[in-house]
Design a protein around this motif. Structure first.
Motif, PDB file in Angstrom:
ATOM      1  N   MET A   1      12.249   0.747   0.847  1.00 40.34           N
ATOM      2  CA  MET A   1      11.489   1.105   0.130  1.00 40.34           C
ATOM      3  C   MET A   1      10.569   0.773   1.357  1.00 40.34           C
ATOM      4  SD  MET A   1       9.248   1.643  -2.977  1.00 40.34           S
ATOM      5  CE  MET A   1       8.542  -0.752  -3.262  1.00 40.34           C
ATOM      6  N   ASN A   2       9.087   1.886   1.773  1.00 40.62           N
ATOM      7  CA  ASN A   2       8.259   1.978   2.925  1.00 40.62           C
ATOM      8  C   ASN A   2       6.815   1.068   1.517  1.00 40.62           C
ATOM      9  OD1 ASN A   2       5.474   2.342   4.406  1.00 40.62           O
ATOM     10  ND2 ASN A   2       6.545   3.333   5.462  1.00 40.62           N
ATOM     11  N   LEU A   5       3.583   2.592   2.269  1.00 39.57           N
ATOM     12  CA  LEU A   5       3.062   3.807   2.377  1.00 39.57           C
ATOM     13  C   LEU A   5       2.856   3.914   0.399  1.00 39.57           C
ATOM     14  CD1 LEU A   5       2.696   6.337   4.236  1.00 39.57           C
ATOM     15  CD2 LEU A   5       4.618   6.496   3.842  1.00 39.57           C
ATOM     16  N   LEU A   6       3.917   3.449  -0.279  1.00 42.53           N
ATOM     17  CA  LEU A   6       3.201   3.191  -1.466  1.00 42.53           C
ATOM     18  C   LEU A   6       1.904   2.712  -2.207  1.00 42.53           C
ATOM     19  CD1 LEU A   6       4.559   3.956  -4.393  1.00 42.53           C
ATOM     20  CD2 LEU A   6       4.879   1.563  -4.554  1.00 42.53           C
ATOM     21  N   ARG A 316       9.028  12.495  -8.284  1.00 40.87           N
ATOM     22  CA  ARG A 316       9.330  10.908  -7.015  1.00 40.87           C
ATOM     23  C   ARG A 316      10.392  10.669  -7.265  1.00 40.87           C
ATOM     24  NH1 ARG A 316       5.037   8.106  -5.209  1.00 40.87           N
ATOM     25  NH2 ARG A 316       2.821   8.803  -5.959  1.00 40.87           N
ATOM     26  N   LYS A 317      10.640  10.616  -8.738  1.00 40.19           N
ATOM     27  CA  LYS A 317      12.660  10.623  -8.947  1.00 40.19           C
ATOM     28  C   LYS A 317      13.254  11.376  -7.939  1.00 40.19           C
ATOM     29  CE  LYS A 317      12.272   7.545 -13.461  1.00 40.19           C
ATOM     30  NZ  LYS A 317      13.103   7.053 -13.883  1.00 40.19           N
ATOM     31  N   ALA A 318      12.939  12.498  -8.290  1.00 43.35           N
ATOM     32  CA  ALA A 318      13.699  13.410  -7.439  1.00 43.35           C
ATOM     33  C   ALA A 318      14.185  13.184  -5.861  1.00 43.35           C
ATOM     34  CB  ALA A 318      13.527  15.163  -8.044  1.00 43.35           C
ATOM     35  N   VAL A 319      12.923  12.257  -5.508  1.00 37.85           N
ATOM     36  CA  VAL A 319      13.312  12.348  -4.162  1.00 37.85           C
ATOM     37  C   VAL A 319      13.574  11.773  -3.364  1.00 37.85           C
ATOM     38  CG1 VAL A 319      10.985  14.542  -3.914  1.00 37.85           C
ATOM     39  CG2 VAL A 319      10.813  11.937  -3.563  1.00 37.85           C
ATOM     40  N   GLY A 320      13.810   9.759  -4.883  1.00 35.68           N
ATOM     41  CA  GLY A 320      15.128   9.289  -4.099  1.00 35.68           C
ATOM     42  C   GLY A 320      14.189   8.082  -4.842  1.00 35.68           C
ATOM     43  N   ALA A 321      13.221   8.300  -5.766  1.00 36.19           N
ATOM     44  CA  ALA A 321      12.527   7.150  -6.138  1.00 36.19           C
ATOM     45  C   ALA A 321      13.399   6.036  -7.470  1.00 36.19           C
ATOM     46  CB  ALA A 321      11.413   6.537  -6.741  1.00 36.19           C
ATOM     47  N   GLU A 322      13.763   4.461  -6.983  1.00 34.64           N
ATOM     48  CA  GLU A 322      14.562   4.236  -8.400  1.00 34.64           C
ATOM     49  C   GLU A 322      14.303   3.804  -8.870  1.00 34.64           C
ATOM     50  OE1 GLU A 322      16.673   0.849  -6.144  1.00 34.64           O
ATOM     51  OE2 GLU A 322      16.814   2.220  -4.659  1.00 34.64           O
ATOM     52  N   ASP A 323      14.391   3.637 -10.611  1.00 32.27           N
ATOM     53  CA  ASP A 323      13.633   3.324 -11.220  1.00 32.27           C
ATOM     54  C   ASP A 323      13.242   1.735 -11.651  1.00 32.27           C
ATOM     55  OD1 ASP A 323      15.197   5.589 -12.570  1.00 32.27           O
ATOM     56  OD2 ASP A 323      16.713   3.931 -14.277  1.00 32.27           O
ATOM     57  N   GLN A 325      11.614   0.694  -8.971  1.00 32.10           N
ATOM     58  CA  GLN A 325      10.528   1.068  -7.438  1.00 32.10           C
ATOM     59  C   GLN A 325       9.353   1.963  -8.547  1.00 32.10           C
ATOM     60  OE1 GLN A 325      13.094   3.945  -4.538  1.00 32.10           O
ATOM     61  NE2 GLN A 325      13.038   1.461  -3.748  1.00 32.10           N
ATOM     62  N   ILE A 326       9.367   2.929  -9.213  1.00 35.78           N
ATOM     63  CA  ILE A 326       8.969   3.571 -10.306  1.00 35.78           C
ATOM     64  C   ILE A 326       7.950   2.294 -11.085  1.00 35.78           C
ATOM     65  CG2 ILE A 326       8.283   4.891 -12.133  1.00 35.78           C
ATOM     66  CD1 ILE A 326       8.860   6.635  -9.639  1.00 35.78           C
ATOM     67  N   GLN A 329       5.780   0.137  -8.626  1.00 35.03           N
ATOM     68  CA  GLN A 329       4.624   1.003  -8.701  1.00 35.03           C
ATOM     69  C   GLN A 329       3.341   1.187  -9.311  1.00 35.03           C
ATOM     70  OE1 GLN A 329       5.340   5.569  -7.931  1.00 35.03           O
ATOM     71  NE2 GLN A 329       2.530   5.474  -7.751  1.00 35.03           N
TER      72      GLN A 329
ATOM     73  N   ALA B  79      19.873   7.674  -6.559  1.00 30.05           N
ATOM     74  CA  ALA B  79      18.180   7.993  -5.907  1.00 30.05           C
ATOM     75  C   ALA B  79      18.384   7.729  -4.231  1.00 30.05           C
ATOM     76  CB  ALA B  79      17.100   7.231  -6.792  1.00 30.05           C
ATOM     77  N   ARG B  82      19.733  11.052  -3.391  1.00 28.89           N
ATOM     78  CA  ARG B  82      18.776  12.039  -3.295  1.00 28.89           C
ATOM     79  C   ARG B  82      18.264  11.671  -2.292  1.00 28.89           C
ATOM     80  NH1 ARG B  82      18.490  10.926  -8.683  1.00 28.89           N
ATOM     81  NH2 ARG B  82      17.031   9.606  -9.000  1.00 28.89           N
ATOM     82  N   ASN B  83      17.408  11.208  -1.910  1.00 31.20           N
ATOM     83  CA  ASN B  83      16.293  10.887  -1.256  1.00 31.20           C
ATOM     84  C   ASN B  83      17.161  11.435   0.417  1.00 31.20           C
ATOM     85  OD1 ASN B  83      14.946   8.177   0.975  1.00 31.20           O
ATOM     86  ND2 ASN B  83      13.899   9.279  -0.735  1.00 31.20           N
ATOM     87  N   VAL B 110       8.204   7.493   1.814  1.00 33.84           N
ATOM     88  CA  VAL B 110       8.706   6.177   0.045  1.00 33.84           C
ATOM     89  C   VAL B 110       9.243   5.421  -0.101  1.00 33.84           C
ATOM     90  CG1 VAL B 110       6.836   5.163  -1.562  1.00 33.84           C
ATOM     91  CG2 VAL B 110       6.062   6.847  -0.191  1.00 33.84           C
ATOM     92  N   TYR B 111       9.844   6.068  -0.003  1.00 32.26           N
ATOM     93  CA  TYR B 111      11.202   5.726  -0.594  1.00 32.26           C
ATOM     94  C   TYR B 111      12.169   5.605   0.142  1.00 32.26           C
ATOM     95  CZ  TYR B 111       8.905   6.400  -4.779  1.00 32.26           C
ATOM     96  OH  TYR B 111       7.251   6.528  -5.236  1.00 32.26           O
TER      97      TYR B 111
END
Lengths: 403, 240
Positions: A1-2, A5-6, A316-323, A325-326, A329, B79, B82-83, B110-111
């Motif tokens: 995770m960056n 950026l977050l 965010r979840k669709a583009v790859g955020a893990e639970d 990480q949400i 955030q 996840a 998907r990323n 970000v991810y």
């Protein structure tokens, strides 16, 4: 995770949703400001009192006050059993005692000089006052042992009293009138300020204790006295010896209570710190209630924000955020708002305390500990308020969130 | 690249038996494919899309991605897949409001651990022809431009597969045409694309068209050069 950026993204969202951030921040800013300010007041008061106590009451000191079981004169009339000779006996008979000084007090007396009249307390001391009561003169001389022996008509005067009576004139050598007794001013007392009882120690005069007893009050007893010891560790043992000696000298039988109160440094510090507990602890606790309310407000705003941000969470979840990480955030957003608000609150509180301390007589002391307490409280509020909304956000099902 | 074998999905209903949304779905998605999934509303298109996109789990069957069975993977691992491997494009664009085009495109980064996220986002926006709109908010962009930002966001992690759900559904005719041309261009450059659509024109552009009806999948048309199958209805099982 960056994370950079977050955090950058979170910071932007907070800047763009200014009202939401403002309402989250304001409670914490007010709470932390109040906390720092009140704590500065509490610590300032405690330090000022402790300073006074330490200045006037060192650790190798015992006070003996006439009156049984009470602080100060007993109700139902003055206790007349305590004499100057009692202190001489303590000094000569008890091991570990270096010196003693008896003291008498005649409050609220009219002191006249030419046309001026001022009401003040007259204290009677021995020539040992500078060593025993830790107060000397800043100009002129204190009275001598001869003055005490012969009950001379001399006095030293506090600076505020001197200004009130003499204005710009030099008081030394002037003659004032206490009742019918003329007193010649020998010196001006060192500044001392307000004592722990609230009395202005610069608005009083000192005369030899013999002068006060014989010429002004017409009594043969004293109000109190102070004993200076060799070694602070002897305080308890000497206090016990004094008690026994006083009972013997005052011929008290076993059924009679003590007719003097023996005050040790420990007792004084306990009394002072008890008095300060209200200021030092309960006032900041009131600020803590403000912070609790802020936490509830923030938690509420964040819960509403989570509802508003359902699509964002879905994306965010669709583009790859893990639970996790949400969760991170949302929790870090509340903590960052809280901590930033806490920094502002601490800054405002500190500035307010310093400004208030300068423009008023109230001593204000901001400590690193108080600032840490304020920031710590802010972070705690952030965690407390952020956990539930963050968990709700992270538990969202992306399929439903994107519908 | 992706193989679905015997995928079934049903939803419980309070008073009746479970609603079977997907029945025994079998499909191979190969690198470089451009597949249109068509079918009436409620046929199970979106559910298939969610399963393909690793947003939803099948009840039974196997999903192999690059040979790996994904059904047992943790949600964190999914996840990450998907990323790295999938880019989503939605009918409603789903851009973050009050957030510039470039910031929207940066979100997937970000991810990930990709370095130089800003340059990647700039490159992705340039590749969809929005090099001059990077600092614009979604509110300041037309529908077509917003959907291009969404495609840039899908492309920014350089995924193998673009999954687009009714990408032209909210666009006017001209913007829709532009978007179809963009998808075509991506596919010409080797990107695998799966698109759900009602749009006949869009479906026609795809190399393969599959139809879902009542939870069953059938291949309508396959013009992939080496498939040897022209237009016309073929049962999926035969193709796979």
């Amino acid at each position: 995770m960056n994370t950079n950026l977050l955090f950058a993204g979170s910071a932007r969202m907070m800047m763009r949703y200014k009202m939401r951030t403002f309402f989250m921040a304001i409670g914490i800013i007010v709470g932390v400001t109040a906390l720092i300010f009140m704590r500065a007041m509490g610590v300032g008061a405690e330090q000022a009192m402790m300073d006074t106590v330490n200045k006037t009451f060192s650790t190798a000191t015992i006070n003996v006050v006439a009156g049984g079981g009470h602080m100060g004169p007993r109700a139902g009339g003055p206790v007349t059993s305590l004499k100057v000779s009692d202190f001489n006996a303590i000094e000569n008979q008890i091991d570990g005692v270096v010196m003693t000084g008896a003291m008498q007090w005649f409050p609220g007396q009219d002191i006249r000089y030419q046309g001026e009249t001022r009401q003040m307390s007259i204290y009677g001391y021995t020539d040992q006052t500078e060593a025993v009561w830790l107060r000397g003169v800043s100009e002129g001389d204190y009275f001598s042992s001869e003055d005490v022996e012969s009950a001379s008509r001399v006095a030293v005067i506090g600076q505020r009293a001197a200004e009130a009576l003499f204005g710009d004139e030099n008081p030394i050598g002037k003659q004032i009138q206490a009742g019918s007794v003329p007193l010649r001013i020998k010196g001006v007392l060192e500044l001392q300020g307000i004592d722990t009882h609230g009395a202005d120690k610069d608005d009083e005069i000192h005369v030899p204790v013999t002068t006060l007893m014989r010429r002004l009050m017409n009594v043969d007893h004293v109000f109190a006295g102070r004993i200076i010891l060799d070694n602070p560790d002897d305080v308890d043992a000497v206090a016990e010896d004094i008690k026994v000696l006083m009972r013997e000298r005052h011929s008290l039988n076993e059924s009679e209570p003590d007719d003097v109160v023996i005050i040790t440094p420990e007792l004084v510090q306990d009394i002072v710190s008890n008095a300060n507990r209200v200021l030092g602890r309960y006032l900041p606790a009131a600020a803590g209630v403000a912070l609790l309310v802020a936490a509830i407000v923030i938690a509420n705003i964040m819960l509403i924000a989570v509802k508003e941000r359902v699509p964002e969470i879905g994306i965010r979840k669709a583009v790859g955020a893990e639970d996790g990480q949400i969760n991170f955030q949302f929790l870090s957003e509340t903590i960052v708002v809280s901590l930033t608000s806490g920094v502002f609150g601490a800054g405002i509180g500190m500035a307010a305390a310093i400004v208030y301390g300068n423009v008023s007589d109230v001593p204000m002391v901001v400590t690193i500990g108080s600032l840490a307490l304020g920031l710590g409280a802010a972070v705690l509020v952030g965690i407390f308020a952020g956990v539930m909304p963050a968990r709700q956000a992270s538990a969202l099902d992306p399929v439903n969130a994107l519908r | 690249m992706i193989q679905l074998k015997g995928i079934c999905k049903s939803y419980p209903r309070p008073d009746e038996g479970p609603l079977e949304v997907l029945r025994n779905i079998e499909i191979n998605i190969n690198e470089g494919d451009y597949i249109a999934i068509v079918g009436p509303s409620g046929s199970g298109k979106s559910t298939l899309m969610n399963i393909l996109g690793l947003l939803d789990h099948a009840d039974s069957g196997e999903y192999l991605m690059d040979g790996e069975n994904v059904s047992g993977l943790s949600s964190a691992k999914l996840a990450n897949l998907r990323n790295q491997k999938i880019g989503f494009v939605f009918q409603q664009f789903h851009l973050l409001p009050r957030t510039t085009a470039i910031e929207n495109v940066e979100i997937p980064l970000v991810y990930s651990n990709a370095d130089n996220p800003e340059q990647r986002a700039i490159d992705a926006l340039k590749s969809v022809g929005l090099g001059d709109r990077m600092k614009h908010m979604p509110e300041e962009l037309s529908g077509g431009q917003q959907q291009r930002v969404a495609i840039a966001r899908a492309l920014v992690t350089d995924p193998e597969l673009i999954l687009a759900d009714e990408p032209t559904g909210n666009l006017d005719k001209a913007s829709g045409e532009d978007l179809m041309a963009l998808l075509q261009e991506l596919n010409d450059n080797g990107r695998t694309i799966v698109v759900i659509t009602h749009d006949e024109n869009l479906a026609k552009r795809a190399k393969r068209t599959v139809r879902i009806d009542d939870g069953r999948l059938s291949e309508l048309r396959d013009v992939t050069p080496d498939s040897g199958v022209g237009s016309g209805e073929t049962q999926m099982g035969d193709v796979a």
